[in-house]
Design a protein around this motif. Structure first.
Motif, PDB file in Angstrom:
ATOM      1  N   THR A  11      -5.531  72.022  13.603  1.00 14.87           N
ATOM      2  CA  THR A  11      -6.886  71.777  14.081  1.00 14.87           C
ATOM      3  C   THR A  11      -6.829  71.290  15.525  1.00 14.87           C
ATOM      4  OG1 THR A  11      -7.549  71.124  11.865  1.00 14.87           O
ATOM      5  CG2 THR A  11      -8.982  70.433  13.667  1.00 14.87           C
ATOM      6  N   PRO A  12      -7.573  71.925  16.430  1.00 16.23           N
ATOM      7  CA  PRO A  12      -7.592  71.445  17.814  1.00 16.23           C
ATOM      8  C   PRO A  12      -8.168  70.033  17.899  1.00 16.23           C
ATOM      9  CG  PRO A  12      -8.459  73.665  17.695  1.00 16.23           C
ATOM     10  CD  PRO A  12      -8.325  73.171  16.277  1.00 16.23           C
ATOM     11  N   ALA A  13      -7.523  69.197  18.686  1.00 13.98           N
ATOM     12  CA  ALA A  13      -7.970  67.819  18.881  1.00 13.98           C
ATOM     13  C   ALA A  13      -9.223  67.778  19.739  1.00 13.98           C
ATOM     14  CB  ALA A  13      -6.863  67.011  19.545  1.00 13.98           C
ATOM     15  N   GLU A  14     -10.009  66.729  19.547  1.00 15.64           N
ATOM     16  CA  GLU A  14     -11.156  66.502  20.413  1.00 15.64           C
ATOM     17  C   GLU A  14     -10.694  65.971  21.762  1.00 15.64           C
ATOM     18  OE1 GLU A  14     -13.863  63.881  18.409  1.00 15.64           O
ATOM     19  OE2 GLU A  14     -13.800  65.099  16.590  1.00 15.64           O
ATOM     20  N   ARG A  15      -9.661  65.110  21.721  1.00 14.95           N
ATOM     21  CA  ARG A  15      -9.215  64.441  22.948  1.00 14.95           C
ATOM     22  C   ARG A  15      -7.725  64.150  22.848  1.00 14.95           C
ATOM     23  NH1 ARG A  15      -9.508  58.628  23.878  1.00 14.95           N
ATOM     24  NH2 ARG A  15      -9.370  58.212  26.095  1.00 14.95           N
ATOM     25  N   VAL A  16      -7.018  64.358  23.978  1.00 20.61           N
ATOM     26  CA  VAL A  16      -5.604  64.013  24.081  1.00 20.61           C
ATOM     27  C   VAL A  16      -5.427  63.214  25.366  1.00 20.61           C
ATOM     28  CG1 VAL A  16      -3.261  64.907  24.350  1.00 20.61           C
ATOM     29  CG2 VAL A  16      -4.845  66.051  22.806  1.00 20.61           C
ATOM     30  N   VAL A  17      -4.731  62.090  25.255  1.00 18.90           N
ATOM     31  CA  VAL A  17      -4.431  61.266  26.422  1.00 18.90           C
ATOM     32  C   VAL A  17      -2.949  61.431  26.723  1.00 18.90           C
ATOM     33  CG1 VAL A  17      -4.404  58.950  27.408  1.00 18.90           C
ATOM     34  CG2 VAL A  17      -6.240  59.620  25.832  1.00 18.90           C
ATOM     35  N   VAL A  18      -2.662  61.865  27.951  1.00 18.00           N
ATOM     36  CA  VAL A  18      -1.303  62.130  28.401  1.00 18.00           C
ATOM     37  C   VAL A  18      -1.014  61.202  29.578  1.00 18.00           C
ATOM     38  CG1 VAL A  18       0.225  63.912  29.355  1.00 18.00           C
ATOM     39  CG2 VAL A  18      -1.538  64.544  27.690  1.00 18.00           C
ATOM     40  N   SER A  19       0.191  60.648  29.618  1.00 18.26           N
ATOM     41  CA  SER A  19       0.537  59.767  30.730  1.00 18.26           C
ATOM     42  C   SER A  19       1.572  60.415  31.637  1.00 18.26           C
ATOM     43  CB  SER A  19       1.069  58.425  30.209  1.00 18.26           C
ATOM     44  OG  SER A  19       2.305  58.591  29.557  1.00 18.26           O
ATOM     45  N   TYR A  20       1.558  59.959  32.884  1.00 16.29           N
ATOM     46  CA  TYR A  20       2.580  60.338  33.857  1.00 16.29           C
ATOM     47  C   TYR A  20       3.084  59.058  34.511  1.00 16.29           C
ATOM     48  CZ  TYR A  20      -1.452  60.127  37.045  1.00 16.29           C
ATOM     49  OH  TYR A  20      -2.572  59.740  37.731  1.00 16.29           O
ATOM     50  N   PRO A  71       7.601  64.316  34.104  1.00 20.49           N
ATOM     51  CA  PRO A  71       7.737  63.941  32.696  1.00 20.49           C
ATOM     52  C   PRO A  71       6.412  63.375  32.175  1.00 20.49           C
ATOM     53  CG  PRO A  71       8.762  62.271  34.079  1.00 20.49           C
ATOM     54  CD  PRO A  71       8.254  63.358  34.997  1.00 20.49           C
ATOM     55  N   LEU A  72       5.792  64.116  31.267  1.00 13.29           N
ATOM     56  CA  LEU A  72       4.531  63.692  30.664  1.00 13.29           C
ATOM     57  C   LEU A  72       4.809  63.166  29.256  1.00 13.29           C
ATOM     58  CD1 LEU A  72       2.365  66.786  31.644  1.00 13.29           C
ATOM     59  CD2 LEU A  72       2.493  64.586  32.824  1.00 13.29           C
ATOM     60  N   ARG A  73       3.928  62.297  28.770  1.00 14.34           N
ATOM     61  CA  ARG A  73       4.073  61.783  27.411  1.00 14.34           C
ATOM     62  C   ARG A  73       2.699  61.711  26.760  1.00 14.34           C
ATOM     63  NH1 ARG A  73       6.944  56.472  27.588  1.00 14.34           N
ATOM     64  NH2 ARG A  73       4.920  55.610  28.114  1.00 14.34           N
ATOM     65  N   VAL A  74       2.614  62.134  25.507  1.00  9.72           N
ATOM     66  CA  VAL A  74       1.369  62.057  24.746  1.00  9.72           C
ATOM     67  C   VAL A  74       1.201  60.605  24.288  1.00  9.72           C
ATOM     68  CG1 VAL A  74       0.089  62.856  22.732  1.00  9.72           C
ATOM     69  CG2 VAL A  74       1.570  64.448  23.987  1.00  9.72           C
ATOM     70  N   GLU A  75       0.129  59.981  24.746  1.00  5.69           N
ATOM     71  CA  GLU A  75      -0.159  58.596  24.369  1.00  5.69           C
ATOM     72  C   GLU A  75      -1.058  58.529  23.140  1.00  5.69           C
ATOM     73  OE1 GLU A  75       1.452  56.154  25.694  1.00  5.69           O
ATOM     74  OE2 GLU A  75       2.324  57.290  27.355  1.00  5.69           O
ATOM     75  N   ARG A  76      -2.031  59.437  23.066  1.00  4.72           N
ATOM     76  CA  ARG A  76      -2.948  59.474  21.915  1.00  4.72           C
ATOM     77  C   ARG A  76      -3.435  60.901  21.700  1.00  4.72           C
ATOM     78  NH1 ARG A  76      -4.004  55.336  24.853  1.00  4.72           N
ATOM     79  NH2 ARG A  76      -5.839  56.051  25.954  1.00  4.72           N
ATOM     80  N   ILE A  77      -3.644  61.239  20.448  1.00  4.45           N
ATOM     81  CA  ILE A  77      -4.293  62.502  20.097  1.00  4.45           C
ATOM     82  C   ILE A  77      -5.364  62.151  19.066  1.00  4.45           C
ATOM     83  CG2 ILE A  77      -2.452  63.087  18.460  1.00  4.45           C
ATOM     84  CD1 ILE A  77      -3.145  66.088  19.174  1.00  4.45           C
ATOM     85  N   GLU A  90      -7.143  63.818  29.053  1.00  6.68           N
ATOM     86  CA  GLU A  90      -7.255  62.682  29.966  1.00  6.68           C
ATOM     87  C   GLU A  90      -5.855  62.228  30.356  1.00  6.68           C
ATOM     88  OE1 GLU A  90      -9.648  59.445  28.655  1.00  6.68           O
ATOM     89  OE2 GLU A  90     -11.269  60.755  27.995  1.00  6.68           O
ATOM     90  N   PHE A  91      -5.757  61.607  31.517  1.00  5.74           N
ATOM     91  CA  PHE A  91      -4.471  61.114  32.000  1.00  5.74           C
ATOM     92  C   PHE A  91      -4.528  59.617  32.223  1.00  5.74           C
ATOM     93  CE2 PHE A  91      -4.433  65.563  33.139  1.00  5.74           C
ATOM     94  CZ  PHE A  91      -3.175  65.945  32.718  1.00  5.74           C
ATOM     95  N   GLU A  92      -3.400  58.973  32.004  1.00  2.00           N
ATOM     96  CA  GLU A  92      -3.242  57.571  32.364  1.00  2.00           C
ATOM     97  C   GLU A  92      -1.857  57.391  32.962  1.00  2.00           C
ATOM     98  OE1 GLU A  92      -1.995  55.312  28.249  1.00  2.00           O
ATOM     99  OE2 GLU A  92      -4.125  55.626  28.584  1.00  2.00           O
ATOM    100  N   VAL A  93      -1.676  56.272  33.625  1.00  2.00           N
ATOM    101  CA  VAL A  93      -0.424  55.982  34.320  1.00  2.00           C
ATOM    102  C   VAL A  93       0.426  55.065  33.440  1.00  2.00           C
ATOM    103  CG1 VAL A  93       0.561  54.963  36.402  1.00  2.00           C
ATOM    104  CG2 VAL A  93      -1.593  56.223  36.534  1.00  2.00           C
ATOM    105  N   ARG A  94       1.726  55.351  33.384  1.00  2.00           N
ATOM    106  CA  ARG A  94       2.662  54.483  32.658  1.00  2.00           C
ATOM    107  C   ARG A  94       3.717  53.962  33.641  1.00  2.00           C
ATOM    108  NH1 ARG A  94       4.594  59.623  31.202  1.00  2.00           N
ATOM    109  NH2 ARG A  94       6.810  59.868  31.636  1.00  2.00           N
TER     110      ARG A  94
END
Length: 114
Positions: A11-20, A71-77, A90-94
């Motif tokens: 099932t496609p997610a509504e939202r994915v948060v990826v960090s860089y 290098p990206l990382r999935v923070e939330r799906i 969406e993106f956030e910084v790590r």
């Protein structure tokens, strides 16, 4: 063909948060956060996506051929198992990871301005 069948069950997610990483240059952030790169992720990350997954993604080539892989990382799906055409990315910084800024041939540390 079992892989294709398994992917169609996701099932496609509504939202994915990826960090860089924090030390990604301004130019790198501009590339990653742009709509073409978001569309690229939606089209290529069609398998099962889990929190903590890491992706090393190519985002550009400088005019002298110095590439930038981020290098990206999935923070939330949220709301699904994979990315789809309507998934909000969406993106956030790590924390920093000593990433090279790219375009090393032309500048001391890579571009820091868009």
């Amino acid at each position: 063909m079992a892989t294709e069948t398994a992917q169609t069950d996701l099932t496609p997610a509504e939202r994915v948060v990826v960090s860089y990483p924090e030390d990604l240059s301004d130019w790198g952030r501009f590339q990653v956060e742009g709509s073409p790169f978001r569309a690229y992720l939606r089209k290529t990350k069609t398998g099962k996506v889990r929190e903590g997954d890491g992706w090393e993604e190519f985002v550009g080539v400088g005019c002298c051929g110095s590439t930038l892989d981020v290098p990206l990382r999935v923070e939330r799906i949220e709301g699904g198992d994979t990315l789809g055409p309507d998934t909000e990315v969406e993106f956030e910084v790590r924390e920093a990871c000593d990433i090279a800024g790219g375009w090393q041939v032309q500048s001391k540390g890579g571009p820091n301005e868009v």
